[in-house]
Design a protein around this motif. Structure first.
Motif, PDB file in Angstrom:
ATOM      1  N   PHE A 127       0.837  -1.195   0.000  1.00 54.41           N
ATOM      2  CA  PHE A 127       0.000   0.000   0.000  1.00 54.41           C
ATOM      3  C   PHE A 127       0.876   1.250   0.000  1.00 54.41           C
ATOM      4  O   PHE A 127       1.808   1.388   0.794  1.00 54.41           O
ATOM      5  CB  PHE A 127      -0.910  -0.012   1.232  1.00 54.41           C
ATOM      6  CG  PHE A 127      -1.684   1.256   1.429  1.00 54.41           C
ATOM      7  CD1 PHE A 127      -2.764   1.555   0.613  1.00 54.41           C
ATOM      8  CD2 PHE A 127      -1.340   2.158   2.412  1.00 54.41           C
ATOM      9  CE1 PHE A 127      -3.489   2.719   0.783  1.00 54.41           C
ATOM     10  CE2 PHE A 127      -2.051   3.318   2.596  1.00 54.41           C
ATOM     11  CZ  PHE A 127      -3.134   3.602   1.780  1.00 54.41           C
ATOM     12  N   ASP A 128       0.567   2.176  -0.907  1.00 55.38           N
ATOM     13  CA  ASP A 128       1.297   3.442  -0.989  1.00 55.38           C
ATOM     14  C   ASP A 128       0.476   4.530  -0.310  1.00 55.38           C
ATOM     15  O   ASP A 128      -0.663   4.787  -0.691  1.00 55.38           O
ATOM     16  CB  ASP A 128       1.556   3.828  -2.451  1.00 55.38           C
ATOM     17  CG  ASP A 128       2.514   2.866  -3.134  1.00 55.38           C
ATOM     18  OD1 ASP A 128       3.426   2.379  -2.451  1.00 55.38           O
ATOM     19  OD2 ASP A 128       2.329   2.598  -4.341  1.00 55.38           O
ATOM     20  N   ARG A 129       1.039   5.163   0.692  1.00 54.94           N
ATOM     21  CA  ARG A 129       0.322   6.236   1.367  1.00 54.94           C
ATOM     22  C   ARG A 129       0.235   7.449   0.454  1.00 54.94           C
ATOM     23  O   ARG A 129       1.048   7.639  -0.454  1.00 54.94           O
ATOM     24  CB  ARG A 129       1.015   6.620   2.668  1.00 54.94           C
ATOM     25  CG  ARG A 129       2.371   7.287   2.496  1.00 54.94           C
ATOM     26  CD  ARG A 129       2.995   7.615   3.851  1.00 54.94           C
ATOM     27  NE  ARG A 129       4.289   8.265   3.678  1.00 54.94           N
ATOM     28  CZ  ARG A 129       4.437   9.566   3.524  1.00 54.94           C
ATOM     29  NH1 ARG A 129       3.374  10.346   3.514  1.00 54.94           N
ATOM     30  NH2 ARG A 129       5.637  10.099   3.367  1.00 54.94           N
ATOM     31  N   ILE A 130      -0.748   8.267   0.706  1.00 55.58           N
ATOM     32  CA  ILE A 130      -0.970   9.458  -0.107  1.00 55.58           C
ATOM     33  C   ILE A 130      -0.098  10.588   0.415  1.00 55.58           C
ATOM     34  O   ILE A 130      -0.140  10.934   1.603  1.00 55.58           O
ATOM     35  CB  ILE A 130      -2.463   9.855  -0.073  1.00 55.58           C
ATOM     36  CG1 ILE A 130      -3.290   8.733  -0.700  1.00 55.58           C
ATOM     37  CG2 ILE A 130      -2.700  11.172  -0.794  1.00 55.58           C
ATOM     38  CD1 ILE A 130      -4.773   8.913  -0.550  1.00 55.58           C
ATOM     39  N   GLU A 131       0.708  11.141  -0.455  1.00 58.28           N
ATOM     40  CA  GLU A 131       1.592  12.230  -0.062  1.00 58.28           C
ATOM     41  C   GLU A 131       0.774  13.473   0.271  1.00 58.28           C
ATOM     42  O   GLU A 131      -0.171  13.819  -0.440  1.00 58.28           O
ATOM     43  CB  GLU A 131       2.570  12.554  -1.194  1.00 58.28           C
ATOM     44  CG  GLU A 131       3.618  11.485  -1.446  1.00 58.28           C
ATOM     45  CD  GLU A 131       4.622  11.391  -0.303  1.00 58.28           C
ATOM     46  OE1 GLU A 131       4.837  12.404   0.390  1.00 58.28           O
ATOM     47  OE2 GLU A 131       5.176  10.289  -0.110  1.00 58.28           O
ATOM     48  N   PRO A 132       1.110  14.178   1.363  1.00 58.43           N
ATOM     49  CA  PRO A 132       0.400  15.424   1.683  1.00 58.43           C
ATOM     50  C   PRO A 132       0.673  16.495   0.639  1.00 58.43           C
ATOM     51  O   PRO A 132       1.696  16.455  -0.072  1.00 58.43           O
ATOM     52  CB  PRO A 132       0.967  15.816   3.045  1.00 58.43           C
ATOM     53  CG  PRO A 132       2.300  15.137   3.118  1.00 58.43           C
ATOM     54  CD  PRO A 132       2.160  13.862   2.343  1.00 58.43           C
ATOM     55  N   LEU A 133      -0.236  17.439   0.544  1.00 54.53           N
ATOM     56  CA  LEU A 133      -0.085  18.510  -0.452  1.00 54.53           C
ATOM     57  C   LEU A 133       1.000  19.502  -0.073  1.00 54.53           C
ATOM     58  O   LEU A 133       1.502  20.227  -0.936  1.00 54.53           O
ATOM     59  CB  LEU A 133      -1.418  19.247  -0.619  1.00 54.53           C
ATOM     60  CG  LEU A 133      -2.593  18.434  -1.149  1.00 54.53           C
ATOM     61  CD1 LEU A 133      -3.861  19.283  -1.200  1.00 54.53           C
ATOM     62  CD2 LEU A 133      -2.281  17.871  -2.533  1.00 54.53           C
ATOM     63  N   VAL A 134       1.373  19.539   1.206  1.00 52.55           N
ATOM     64  CA  VAL A 134       2.413  20.457   1.672  1.00 52.55           C
ATOM     65  C   VAL A 134       3.639  19.645   2.088  1.00 52.55           C
ATOM     66  O   VAL A 134       3.556  18.841   3.021  1.00 52.55           O
ATOM     67  CB  VAL A 134       1.920  21.302   2.860  1.00 52.55           C
ATOM     68  CG1 VAL A 134       3.009  22.267   3.327  1.00 52.55           C
ATOM     69  CG2 VAL A 134       0.665  22.079   2.478  1.00 52.55           C
ATOM     70  N   PRO A 135       4.782  19.825   1.427  1.00 52.51           N
ATOM     71  CA  PRO A 135       5.986  19.092   1.830  1.00 52.51           C
ATOM     72  C   PRO A 135       6.491  19.576   3.186  1.00 52.51           C
ATOM     73  O   PRO A 135       6.113  20.645   3.676  1.00 52.51           O
ATOM     74  CB  PRO A 135       6.985  19.413   0.715  1.00 52.51           C
ATOM     75  CG  PRO A 135       6.511  20.699   0.131  1.00 52.51           C
ATOM     76  CD  PRO A 135       5.017  20.691   0.268  1.00 52.51           C
ATOM     77  N   GLN A 136       7.370  18.780   3.776  1.00 51.83           N
ATOM     78  CA  GLN A 136       7.818  19.049   5.148  1.00 51.83           C
ATOM     79  C   GLN A 136       8.506  20.406   5.280  1.00 51.83           C
ATOM     80  O   GLN A 136       8.357  21.095   6.295  1.00 51.83           O
ATOM     81  CB  GLN A 136       8.745  17.935   5.611  1.00 51.83           C
ATOM     82  CG  GLN A 136       8.995  17.917   7.112  1.00 51.83           C
ATOM     83  CD  GLN A 136       9.710  16.659   7.553  1.00 51.83           C
ATOM     84  OE1 GLN A 136      10.475  16.063   6.789  1.00 51.83           O
ATOM     85  NE2 GLN A 136       9.470  16.232   8.781  1.00 51.83           N
ATOM     86  N   ASP A 137       9.258  20.820   4.287  1.00 55.52           N
ATOM     87  CA  ASP A 137      10.004  22.073   4.406  1.00 55.52           C
ATOM     88  C   ASP A 137       9.112  23.312   4.283  1.00 55.52           C
ATOM     89  O   ASP A 137       9.594  24.431   4.466  1.00 55.52           O
ATOM     90  CB  ASP A 137      11.119  22.139   3.362  1.00 55.52           C
ATOM     91  CG  ASP A 137      10.585  22.190   1.942  1.00 55.52           C
ATOM     92  OD1 ASP A 137       9.565  21.528   1.662  1.00 55.52           O
ATOM     93  OD2 ASP A 137      11.164  22.900   1.107  1.00 55.52           O
ATOM     94  N   LEU A 138       7.826  23.112   3.974  1.00 56.89           N
ATOM     95  CA  LEU A 138       6.905  24.240   3.894  1.00 56.89           C
ATOM     96  C   LEU A 138       5.887  24.230   5.038  1.00 56.89           C
ATOM     97  O   LEU A 138       4.889  24.938   4.982  1.00 56.89           O
ATOM     98  CB  LEU A 138       6.171  24.228   2.541  1.00 56.89           C
ATOM     99  CG  LEU A 138       6.988  24.701   1.339  1.00 56.89           C
ATOM    100  CD1 LEU A 138       6.202  24.515   0.048  1.00 56.89           C
ATOM    101  CD2 LEU A 138       7.395  26.158   1.501  1.00 56.89           C
ATOM    102  N   ARG A 139       6.159  23.446   6.079  1.00 52.10           N
ATOM    103  CA  ARG A 139       5.301  23.431   7.264  1.00 52.10           C
ATOM    104  C   ARG A 139       6.002  24.184   8.394  1.00 52.10           C
ATOM    105  O   ARG A 139       7.175  23.907   8.690  1.00 52.10           O
ATOM    106  CB  ARG A 139       4.995  22.000   7.700  1.00 52.10           C
ATOM    107  CG  ARG A 139       4.359  21.147   6.614  1.00 52.10           C
ATOM    108  CD  ARG A 139       4.180  19.717   7.114  1.00 52.10           C
ATOM    109  NE  ARG A 139       4.205  18.776   6.010  1.00 52.10           N
ATOM    110  CZ  ARG A 139       4.569  17.499   6.113  1.00 52.10           C
ATOM    111  NH1 ARG A 139       4.939  17.024   7.297  1.00 52.10           N
ATOM    112  NH2 ARG A 139       4.582  16.702   5.064  1.00 52.10           N
ATOM    113  N   PHE A 140       5.277  25.099   9.004  1.00 53.88           N
ATOM    114  CA  PHE A 140       5.873  25.969  10.018  1.00 53.88           C
ATOM    115  C   PHE A 140       5.039  25.909  11.293  1.00 53.88           C
ATOM    116  O   PHE A 140       3.807  26.015  11.253  1.00 53.88           O
ATOM    117  CB  PHE A 140       5.944  27.411   9.515  1.00 53.88           C
ATOM    118  CG  PHE A 140       6.724  27.558   8.228  1.00 53.88           C
ATOM    119  CD1 PHE A 140       8.094  27.766   8.244  1.00 53.88           C
ATOM    120  CD2 PHE A 140       6.075  27.468   6.997  1.00 53.88           C
ATOM    121  CE1 PHE A 140       8.803  27.890   7.063  1.00 53.88           C
ATOM    122  CE2 PHE A 140       6.778  27.585   5.814  1.00 53.88           C
ATOM    123  CZ  PHE A 140       8.153  27.799   5.847  1.00 53.88           C
TER     124      PHE A 140
END
Length: 673
Positions: free
Chosen positions: A106-119
């Motif tokens: 099973f492939d998880r769904i990637e979030p729309l916001v990558p980690q480097d753009l979360r604050f």
């Protein structure tokens, strides 16, 4: 005093294969279908308006797939997310529910916001709204610099418990406003609990906002003749252009929502209130159950991502007329979810090279090549036979054209039958108690087979089936939805005074928004409450009444098979639907197959109405099937299958032993033997 000329209201629904237009002219509903332009949907709209004879100003009501396609194709804006420190990864962690429990790959769904753009922001609001910690001026300044350095195209702000007290969220938004990027703020879009679903909804809104703003601005410039443009929402009502650009997350099921509204309105005149709406278009099939009133849900998913704003309860599967057939590695026949779309389209359209469901129907004689779109477009049967035969040879398949086409129909029917079971049987509804309302360009081709498999006694094909979504948009009211999570525990009487106070505040917000957008007419309100037993994780939405708790126990028993009347109950989220009635045609019984050019039919086209028979196969047995135009059917007269009923926007296949007739409302009613 001269009579004021009312603007012409034109509803346009852009789909994967066709763009449909519906309007009222001379007291009669008319329609037009043109091929969609996937690269820029507004081009098809401009082309369609160019074919409609109008001299006065127009009001454009638009159902769009821009939001849906942007999500599915992952082509949205570069989005930043600001959330409470420590919760930056909530949108990636999500819920621990696995759709396929034993799938090791099973492939998880990637979030729309990558980690480097979360604050993360050092702040905390308690569940009761008390501010426990606020970000300092230095921290806000540092946040500003960090986000500016990343240069996002849009920003989502979702802080913990901001729905209870938005003070910290407003401070963050005020700090980031000078950056000039579109801001999506959670307490304004979805003031509800469950931080994962709320954050996901706000992120989706931010992800879509620049794309939708650009599209709607281009549309406004391209359609200069339109005095106003309204957009269909997923909740079944229209909204202003500015509101749609500000909150595009509310438009991701824009077109399908119009179909449900159109289906319910069309068959209500025939006396049917309990229906299963079955909309089979070019790329997908949308099904929805209507039990008297159209209901909404607030826990939908699109492309695997949760959306918390109200949406009509529609289940979508990748099965449409353009769905591609293929053989898997084990030699099994598969159909969809990939689609030929409008470009290149099915083989029979002249450019496709891989068989589709539409090609299979043509090969089986269920589609008539000369009667497609009323004869405006001819399907290429010989090319379909040749290209499909060559494709089967390359696949090293021993199947004949007939067996292959029949297999494609059986496979796609199985997919759609499962979708109907999801909205009916899996939710405690017996499909035998409902009528199957088939529409969309391909709905009538498959409806009778699905009804037989599910033992649904009646199939109804409304007038204008291939453009019913556009008709629903034309009939839709102006709708705005409001909500607020309260989490009140109730062990006896319902707190009526507190409920009235909270709903009065929501109604005040509704009045302000309608006034700011210059809507005219009285505002109607519908109140409801999400209710659950104490300790439960999910709720049932119940219309607010004096018998709220009794209604909840009754619905809980119907849905889950049991109830606990002595158990404490929680009132979780208050919901308000505010609407302004839109102008309606006097009667949809005037709906017909009228479309531009119909008054100037060529002699060859006129002959399409003459019934004749062709050889066909049903369940592997040969028979003679009558071909007739829907215009040639006399209202009230009984007919028997097998038959193919052709019309401008769709084709209906009626199996042997079934009976059918046109009723007084212009709906085609098919009753199984």
């Amino acid at each position: 005093m001269p009579r004021r000329v009312q603007p012409l209201r034109i509803a346009i629904d852009t789909g994967g294969t066709f763009t449909d237009c519906v309007w009222i002219e001379g007291g009669r509903v008319r329609m037009l279908k043109v091929f969609s332009t996937p690269s820029d949907p507004s081009q098809a709209i401009v082309a369609a308006l160019g074919k409609i004879d109008h001299q006065d100003e127009i009001v454009l009501l638009h159902g769009t797939t821009v939001g849906t396609n942007t999500l599915l194709e992952r082509k949205g804006a570069r989005t930043a997310l600001v959330t409470t420190a420590g919760f930056e990864d909530a949108i990636e962690i999500g819920r621990q529910a696995r759709p396929k429990l034993y799938d090791l790959f099973f492939d998880r769904i990637e979030p729309l916001v990558p980690q480097d753009l979360r604050f993360g922001v050092n702040e905390r609001t308690a569940s009761d709204g008390e501010i426990l910690a606020s970000p300092t001026a230095d921290e806000l300044k540092a946040l500003f610099s960090q986000i500016a350095a990343k240069q996002p195209q849009s920003i989502a702000v979702s802080l913990l418990f901001s729905f209870a007290n938005p003070r910290n969220e407003l401070a963050v938004a005020e700090t980031l406003k000078p950056l000039g990027f579109p801001l999506s703020i959670s307490h304004q879009i979805l003031p509800e609990f469950r931080e994962y679903e709320r954050s996901s909804t706000v992120v989706i809104n931010a992800y879509l906002q620049p794309v939708m703003q650009k599209y709607l601005e281009n549309l406004g410039q391209s359609v200069a003749s339109a005095s106003r443009i309204f957009v269909m929402q997923s909740s079944g009502g229209i909204t202003s252009l500015s509101a749609a650009a500000r909150e595009p997350v509310r438009t991701v099921l824009s077109g399908p929502a119009g179909g449900v509204v159109g289906a319910a309105a069309s068959v209500r005149q025939s006396g049917f209130e309990r229906i299963i709406a079955f909309d089979m278009g070019g790329t997908s099939t949308d099904v929805s159950l209507v039990n008297g009133a159209i209901s909404t849900a607030s826990d939908a998913q699109i492309a695997g991502l949760p959306i918390g704003v109200p949406m009509l309860d529609i289940h979508t599967v990748g099965a449409g007329g353009g769905s591609l057939a293929r053989f898997d590695a084990a030699g099994g026949l598969r159909v969809g979810p990939e689609s030929a779309g409008a470009d290149p389209g099915p083989i029979c359209y002249g450019r496709g090279v891989q068989p589709t469901v539409t090609d299979a129907n043509l090969l089986l004689g269920r589609l008539q090549s000369a009667s497609f779109l009323g004869g405006d477009f001819t399907l290429d049967l010989e090319r379909t036979r040749r290209v499909t035969r060559e494709w089967l040879k390359r696949q090293k398949s021993p199947l004949s054209l007939e067996k292959f086409a029949a297999g494609v129909i059986r496979v796609v029917n199985a997919t759609m039958e499962k979708a109907i079971r999801v909205v009916s049987i899996e939710r405690g509804r017996d499909p035998r108690d409902y009528a199957l309302v088939a529409f969309g360009g391909a709905g009538g081709l498959h409806a009778c087979a699905l009804a037989e498999a599910l033992r649904i006694p009646r199939v109804i094909v409304p007038a204008l089936p291939g453009a019913l979504s556009a008709l629903g948009i034309l009939l839709s009211d102006v709708v705005k939805d409001y909500s607020r999570t309260v989490l009140w525990r109730v062990s006896g009487a319902v707190p009526t005074a507190r409920l009235n106070q909270e709903f009065a505040a929501l109604e005040k917000n509704a009045a302000r928004d309608f006034r700011n957008e210059a809507w005219e007419g009285g505002v109607h309100h519908a109140r409801s409450v999400d209710v659950r037993y104490q300790g439960q994780g999910y709720e049932l939405n119940i219309p607010l009444s004096r018998n709220l708790l009794a209604d909840f126990h009754r619905e809980h028993r119907r849905r889950y098979g049991y109830a606990h009347p002595a158990r404490a109950v929680e009132l979780v989220t208050l919901r308000l639907r505010a609407l302004v009635k839109s102008p309606k045609p006097q009667t949809t019984a005037q709906v017909g197959t009228d479309h531009p050019g119909v008054a100037a039919l060529s002699p060859a086209r006129q002959a399409l109405g003459s019934p004749h028979t062709v050889p066909a196969r049903f369940d592997g047995k040969k028979c003679s099937m009558a071909i007739c135009s829907r215009d040639s059917l006399r209202p009230g007269r009984k007919y028997s299958g097998p038959a193919v009923v052709t019309e401008y926007s769709a084709t209906t296949v009626i199996p042997p032993r079934a009976r059918f007739h046109l009723d007084r409302a212009g709906n085609l009613v098919i009753v199984s033997a």
